[in-house]
Design a protein around this motif. Structure first.
Motif, PDB file in Angstrom:
ATOM      1  N   ALA A  45       6.135 -11.580   8.941  1.00  0.00           N
ATOM      2  CA  ALA A  45       5.661 -10.917   7.726  1.00  0.00           C
ATOM      3  C   ALA A  45       4.251 -11.379   7.365  1.00  0.00           C
ATOM      4  N   GLU A  46       3.945 -12.660   7.572  1.00  0.00           N
ATOM      5  CA  GLU A  46       2.623 -13.190   7.245  1.00  0.00           C
ATOM      6  C   GLU A  46       1.547 -12.585   8.142  1.00  0.00           C
ATOM      7  N   LEU A  47       1.820 -12.546   9.454  1.00  0.00           N
ATOM      8  CA  LEU A  47       0.818 -12.001  10.377  1.00  0.00           C
ATOM      9  C   LEU A  47       0.632 -10.505  10.182  1.00  0.00           C
ATOM     10  N   LEU A  48       1.721  -9.785   9.956  1.00  0.00           N
ATOM     11  CA  LEU A  48       1.596  -8.343   9.745  1.00  0.00           C
ATOM     12  C   LEU A  48       0.854  -8.031   8.451  1.00  0.00           C
ATOM     13  N   LEU A  49       1.056  -8.838   7.412  1.00  0.00           N
ATOM     14  CA  LEU A  49       0.289  -8.654   6.180  1.00  0.00           C
ATOM     15  C   LEU A  49      -1.189  -8.909   6.427  1.00  0.00           C
ATOM     16  N   ARG A  50      -1.520  -9.935   7.220  1.00  0.00           N
ATOM     17  CA  ARG A  50      -2.925 -10.185   7.546  1.00  0.00           C
ATOM     18  C   ARG A  50      -3.493  -9.031   8.371  1.00  0.00           C
ATOM     19  N   MET A  51      -2.689  -8.473   9.256  1.00  0.00           N
ATOM     20  CA  MET A  51      -3.150  -7.342  10.065  1.00  0.00           C
ATOM     21  C   MET A  51      -3.523  -6.160   9.178  1.00  0.00           C
ATOM     22  N   VAL A  52      -2.639  -5.781   8.262  1.00  0.00           N
ATOM     23  CA  VAL A  52      -2.912  -4.645   7.382  1.00  0.00           C
ATOM     24  C   VAL A  52      -4.069  -4.964   6.442  1.00  0.00           C
ATOM     25  N   THR A  53      -4.115  -6.190   5.921  1.00  0.00           N
ATOM     26  CA  THR A  53      -5.193  -6.588   5.016  1.00  0.00           C
ATOM     27  C   THR A  53      -6.549  -6.500   5.706  1.00  0.00           C
TER      28      THR A  53
ATOM     29  N   GLY B 233       0.091   5.909   1.376  1.00  0.00           N
ATOM     30  CA  GLY B 233       1.256   6.782   1.392  1.00  0.00           C
ATOM     31  C   GLY B 233       2.044   6.583   2.677  1.00  0.00           C
ATOM     32  N   GLY B 234       3.042   7.430   2.841  1.00  0.00           N
ATOM     33  CA  GLY B 234       3.856   7.364   4.051  1.00  0.00           C
ATOM     34  C   GLY B 234       5.295   7.025   3.744  1.00  0.00           C
ATOM     35  N   CYS B 235       6.096   6.963   4.781  1.00  0.00           N
ATOM     36  CA  CYS B 235       7.524   6.696   4.657  1.00  0.00           C
ATOM     37  C   CYS B 235       7.821   5.275   5.117  1.00  0.00           C
ATOM     38  N   PRO B 236       9.005   4.749   4.819  1.00  0.00           N
ATOM     39  CA  PRO B 236       9.360   3.404   5.292  1.00  0.00           C
ATOM     40  C   PRO B 236       9.251   3.299   6.810  1.00  0.00           C
ATOM     41  N   ALA B 237       8.696   2.192   7.257  1.00  0.00           N
ATOM     42  CA  ALA B 237       8.491   1.966   8.696  1.00  0.00           C
ATOM     43  C   ALA B 237       8.816   0.512   8.987  1.00  0.00           C
ATOM     44  N   ARG B 238      10.018   0.274   9.445  1.00  0.00           N
ATOM     45  CA  ARG B 238      10.470  -1.094   9.675  1.00  0.00           C
ATOM     46  C   ARG B 238      10.243  -1.515  11.120  1.00  0.00           C
ATOM     47  N   THR B 239       9.670  -2.695  11.250  1.00  0.00           N
ATOM     48  CA  THR B 239       9.463  -3.308  12.548  1.00  0.00           C
ATOM     49  C   THR B 239       9.954  -4.747  12.489  1.00  0.00           C
ATOM     50  N   SER B 240       9.915  -5.432  13.614  1.00  0.00           N
ATOM     51  CA  SER B 240      10.370  -6.818  13.688  1.00  0.00           C
ATOM     52  C   SER B 240       9.192  -7.700  14.040  1.00  0.00           C
ATOM     53  N   GLY B 241       8.956  -8.730  13.208  1.00  0.00           N
ATOM     54  CA  GLY B 241       7.828  -9.617  13.471  1.00  0.00           C
ATOM     55  C   GLY B 241       7.615 -10.596  12.351  1.00  0.00           C
TER      56      GLY B 241
ATOM     57  N   LEU C 231       6.437  -1.855   7.002  1.00  0.00           N
ATOM     58  CA  LEU C 231       4.981  -1.734   6.963  1.00  0.00           C
ATOM     59  C   LEU C 231       4.503  -0.956   5.740  1.00  0.00           C
ATOM     60  N   SER C 232       5.325  -0.052   5.207  1.00  0.00           N
ATOM     61  CA  SER C 232       4.902   0.686   4.013  1.00  0.00           C
ATOM     62  C   SER C 232       4.748  -0.255   2.816  1.00  0.00           C
ATOM     63  N   LEU C 233       5.702  -1.193   2.657  1.00  0.00           N
ATOM     64  CA  LEU C 233       5.582  -2.172   1.570  1.00  0.00           C
ATOM     65  C   LEU C 233       4.433  -3.141   1.828  1.00  0.00           C
ATOM     66  N   THR C 234       4.232  -3.508   3.085  1.00  0.00           N
ATOM     67  CA  THR C 234       3.113  -4.382   3.433  1.00  0.00           C
ATOM     68  C   THR C 234       1.784  -3.711   3.129  1.00  0.00           C
ATOM     69  N   ALA C 235       1.682  -2.414   3.411  1.00  0.00           N
ATOM     70  CA  ALA C 235       0.454  -1.678   3.116  1.00  0.00           C
ATOM     71  C   ALA C 235       0.197  -1.612   1.613  1.00  0.00           C
ATOM     72  N   GLU C 236       1.253  -1.410   0.827  1.00  0.00           N
ATOM     73  CA  GLU C 236       1.080  -1.385  -0.630  1.00  0.00           C
ATOM     74  C   GLU C 236       0.633  -2.745  -1.153  1.00  0.00           C
ATOM     75  N   GLU C 237       1.187  -3.818  -0.602  1.00  0.00           N
ATOM     76  CA  GLU C 237       0.798  -5.158  -1.032  1.00  0.00           C
ATOM     77  C   GLU C 237      -0.662  -5.442  -0.693  1.00  0.00           C
ATOM     78  N   ALA C 238      -1.092  -5.068   0.506  1.00  0.00           N
ATOM     79  CA  ALA C 238      -2.484  -5.287   0.898  1.00  0.00           C
ATOM     80  C   ALA C 238      -3.423  -4.439   0.048  1.00  0.00           C
ATOM     81  N   ALA C 239      -3.049  -3.192  -0.207  1.00  0.00           N
ATOM     82  CA  ALA C 239      -3.902  -2.317  -1.018  1.00  0.00           C
ATOM     83  C   ALA C 239      -4.031  -2.829  -2.450  1.00  0.00           C
ATOM     84  N   GLU C 240      -2.948  -3.344  -2.992  1.00  0.00           N
ATOM     85  CA  GLU C 240      -3.000  -3.881  -4.361  1.00  0.00           C
ATOM     86  C   GLU C 240      -3.919  -5.082  -4.444  1.00  0.00           C
ATOM     87  N   ALA C 241      -3.895  -5.936  -3.411  1.00  0.00           N
ATOM     88  CA  ALA C 241      -4.758  -7.115  -3.419  1.00  0.00           C
ATOM     89  C   ALA C 241      -6.231  -6.732  -3.251  1.00  0.00           C
TER      90      ALA C 241
END
Length: 375
Positions: free
Chosen positions: A250-258, A240-248, A215-225
């Motif tokens: 990737a497309e839906l989680l990116l839309r969630m953060v975006t 900011g934050g630390c690595p936070a890995r979940t299972s799911g 989720l940390s990388l997903t948050a950076e990707e959404a913030a950059e866009a």
């Protein structure tokens, strides 16, 4: 299902009560007979043509046999009648539950059993059935509101396009470039809304391929866009934050953060606002927090923000980036599909903090170490 008709529960209970009562009577009478025959003293004389039984026992058998038969007949009749009455009273709550189920099956979800009396198994079943009907009625009402709002939102861009085309047909001198641009805007709005509805439906179904997502990388990707949007609005975006890995997905989680970050940017102060995105790990879960500055929100409006096409009384759409009110509804759907939780907290100073908790991804097994001295 077409099943052969059997005995009713009332009749089975009646026969059970009567059978048990008769069995108890037989045991009691048999005990009395055995006691009498064992303890009565014998007399050596025998009546003419009688069996070899002593006189007292002969008298007991012939005198008590009719009374015993009459007693068993009475117990059988009393057991059938009493069993029928008791079964009727015991099964009366079940009859009310059956009638309520048939009423609900005909489409009337407003009916409630509301079983009176003290708590027992039947009343627990009635209360559970009432709770199920209440949730089902609320869900159906929500779906009806969703269908009505979706129809309204989809009709708006189509009506705009139809009006512009009608005006262009009546006025040939109308600027074609302006007309094409306005038609493109209306068409894009309809397409975006349709895609959002499809994404919401996909999240509700929960059918997607799972993979490990940080989720940390997903948050950076959404913030950059969304950084250009934040700069245009004068909003400072902090990730900011630390690595936070979940299972799911990737497309839906990116839309969630975006959606969360875009929502935090759009519903912010007119200038000088901030948006903070933070990820962390907890006990068997990962946490994503998105908070922003903005107008104060009434606590009672927070639950409505998760419903489709709801923006809250203070959350006014100012441009095309505010969407159609499906942002948080899509987020909520994606979180539920990933077996997570979503929490909204308003700040007294203004703004909103959204906390998403998702199950942490299982750790990969560590490779086995080679024994010492191996090589």
């Amino acid at each position: 299902m077409n099943r052969p008709r059997g005995l009713s529960a009332r009749l089975r209970l009646t026969l059970s009560y009567a059978g048990f009562l008769c069995l108890a009577g037989i045991l009691v009478l048999a005990t009395i007979w055995v006691s009498l025959l064992r303890h009565l003293p014998g007399v050596p004389t025998e009546p003419p043509g009688a069996t070899a039984l002593p006189l007292n026992r002969y008298f007991v058998l012939h005198a008590l046999a009719p009374a015993t038969a009459a007693t068993l007949a009475f117990l059988l009749g009393f057991g059938l009648l009493g069993g029928w009455v008791l079964a009727s009273r015991m099964l009366a709550p079940l009859t009310r539950i059956t009638q309520a189920a048939r009423t609900a099956g005909q489409g009337s979800l407003s009916h409630r059993i509301r079983m009176p009396g003290r708590q027992d198994e039947f009343r627990e079943l009635a209360d559970a059935f009432d709770a199920m009907l209440e949730k089902l009625q609320a869900h159906v009402a929500e779906q009806q509101r969703f269908a009505a709002n979706a129809s309204h939102e989809l009709r708006t861009p189509l009506a705009i396009s139809h009006a512009m085309l009608d005006v262009a047909r009546r006025d040939p001198s109308l600027d074609r470039d302006e007309l094409i641009e306005r038609l493109n805007t209306a068409n894009r709005r309809a397409i975006d809304l349709t895609e959002a509805l499809l994404l919401l439906s996909r999240g509700e179904r929960g059918h997607f391929t799972r993979e490990s997502v940080d989720l940390s990388l997903t948050a950076e990707e959404a913030a950059e866009a969304l950084l250009p949007l934040a700069e245009r609005r004068g909003v400072t975006l902090d990730v900011g934050g630390c690595p936070a890995r979940t299972s799911g997905s990737a497309e839906l989680l990116l839309r969630m953060v975006t959606n969360l970050v875009q929502n935090a940017i759009v519903h912010n102060l007119p200038g000088g606002g901030t948006v903070s995105v933070d990820t962390a790990t907890g006990d068997a879960c990962v946490v994503l927090r998105v908070s922003n500055t903005g107008r104060p929100l009434a606590p009672e409006t927070l639950p409505t923000l998760l419903e489709p096409f709801q923006r809250g009384s203070e959350r006014v759409r100012t441009d095309e980036h505010a969407g159609a009110g499906l942002g948080l509804a899509i987020v909520n759907s994606i979180v539920r599909a990933h077996h997570g939780t979503l929490e909204l907290v308003s700040s007294p100073a203004g703004g909103l903090m959204v906390t998403v908790r998702l199950p942490a991804a299982p750790r990969a097994p560590e490779p086995a170490r080679a024994p010492a001295g191996a090589g």
